[in-house]
Scaffold this motif. Structure first.
Motif, PDB file in Angstrom:
ATOM      1  N   LEU A  23      -2.196   5.176   6.364  1.00 46.20           N
ATOM      2  CA  LEU A  23      -1.006   4.339   6.552  1.00 46.20           C
ATOM      3  C   LEU A  23       0.284   5.145   6.570  1.00 46.20           C
ATOM      4  N   ASN A  41      -8.594  -2.888  10.521  1.00 45.01           N
ATOM      5  CA  ASN A  41      -8.517  -1.755   9.613  1.00 45.01           C
ATOM      6  C   ASN A  41      -7.452  -0.772  10.090  1.00 45.01           C
ATOM      7  N   ASN A  60      -6.104   3.070   8.986  1.00 50.20           N
ATOM      8  CA  ASN A  60      -6.272   4.257   8.152  1.00 50.20           C
ATOM      9  C   ASN A  60      -4.982   5.064   8.079  1.00 50.20           C
ATOM     10  N   GLN A  76      -2.964   5.646   2.447  1.00 47.11           N
ATOM     11  CA  GLN A  76      -4.080   4.776   2.081  1.00 47.11           C
ATOM     12  C   GLN A  76      -4.641   4.054   3.309  1.00 47.11           C
ATOM     13  N   HIS A  77      -5.702   3.336   3.039  1.00 53.66           N
ATOM     14  CA  HIS A  77      -6.375   2.544   4.070  1.00 53.66           C
ATOM     15  C   HIS A  77      -6.225   1.064   3.719  1.00 53.66           C
ATOM     16  N   THR A 102      -7.524  -3.119   4.880  1.00 55.50           N
ATOM     17  CA  THR A 102      -8.359  -4.033   5.670  1.00 55.50           C
ATOM     18  C   THR A 102      -7.759  -5.426   5.592  1.00 55.50           C
ATOM     19  N   ARG A 152      -5.910   5.185  14.509  1.00 55.27           N
ATOM     20  CA  ARG A 152      -5.945   4.792  13.087  1.00 55.27           C
ATOM     21  C   ARG A 152      -6.211   3.292  12.950  1.00 55.27           C
ATOM     22  N   LYS A 210       0.844  -1.182   0.000  1.00 54.67           N
ATOM     23  CA  LYS A 210       0.000   0.000   0.000  1.00 54.67           C
ATOM     24  C   LYS A 210       0.888   1.243   0.000  1.00 54.67           C
TER      25      LYS A 210
END
Lengths: 112, 108
Positions: A81, A77, A79, A17-18, A20, A63, A13
């Motif tokens: 990053l 999760n 958030n 970015q996020h 999961t 986060r 990533k």
């Protein structure tokens, strides 16, 4: 016995970015825990869930969040990053809290 | 502060020699200690826990509350013992606190 399964196994990533991450516990196990393992260190506790309720939280920023579903699977999760979030994320399940934890193979997250 | 310390990152011994992997802990409550092992390309798995007081694969560990230690020992190392070993402490709210791990290499 499939054991604890985690998906995906590897993930790249970009900063900001996020992500999961998913975990399926052993059938019949109601407790799921998440750990972060940075290279060269032992795992660090992030969350524990039991019967869909959060039972414990480690020293991680907001986060990081997680949830457990009615079928006892779980999502972690993260958030916004950061490069420092690059690590192996481990999921462990147990029949109940306080019982032996069985680990998944982990998800290797790389943030670039 | 709650902490688990494994002072050796790497331990290399010859096959047949005794092995001792050190683990020290800091915890204000009544500790529950574990040793986990990770063989090459396999997932973490429980090796033994202090409350069961059993010997697994020839390994034993005794909780010494006076020295706050939980060292892992085996009298005669085997090549298949080569792995990463982690000491962990479970707190009263069931969190596991881990040491940094010791890589054990058994030389033939």
């Amino acid at each position: 016995d499939a054991g604890v399964t985690q998906s995906p196994t590897h993930l790249i990533k970009t900063r900001g970015q996020h992500v999961t991450l998913r975990c399926s516990p052993i059938s019949g196990h109601k407790s799921v825990s998440w750990y972060q393992q940075v290279l060269g260190q032992g795992p660090q506790f992030i969350f524990q869930y039991y019967e869909k309720e959060e039972r414990g939280r480690g020293n991680f920023p907001d986060r990081f969040s997680a949830r457990q579903f009615p079928n006892y699977s779980s999502e972690l999760n993260v958030n916004a990053l950061l490069l420092g979030d690059s690590a192996l994320y481990l999921c462990a399940s147990s029949p109940e809290t306080g019982r032996e934890a069985f680990f998944g193979q982990g998800t290797r997250l790389t943030v670039v | 502060a709650q902490r688990v310390t494994q002072p050796e990152k790497l331990l290399s011994v010859f096959k047949g020699a005794p092995v001792e992997l050190k683990c020290n802990y800091s915890y204000s409550g009544s500790p529950e200690l574990f040793w986990y092992v990770q063989y090459s390309r396999q997932r973490l798995q429980l090796l033994l826990r202090h409350i069961s007081r059993e010997s697994i694969k020839g390994f034993t560990a005794d909780l010494n509350k006076g020295e706050t230690s939980f060292h892992l020992k085996k009298p005669f190392a085997q090549e298949e013992d080569s792995a990463m070993y982690y000491c962990a402490l479970r707190t009263s709210n069931y969190q596991l606190i881990w040491g940094a791990g010791t890589k054990l290499i058994i030389k033939p």
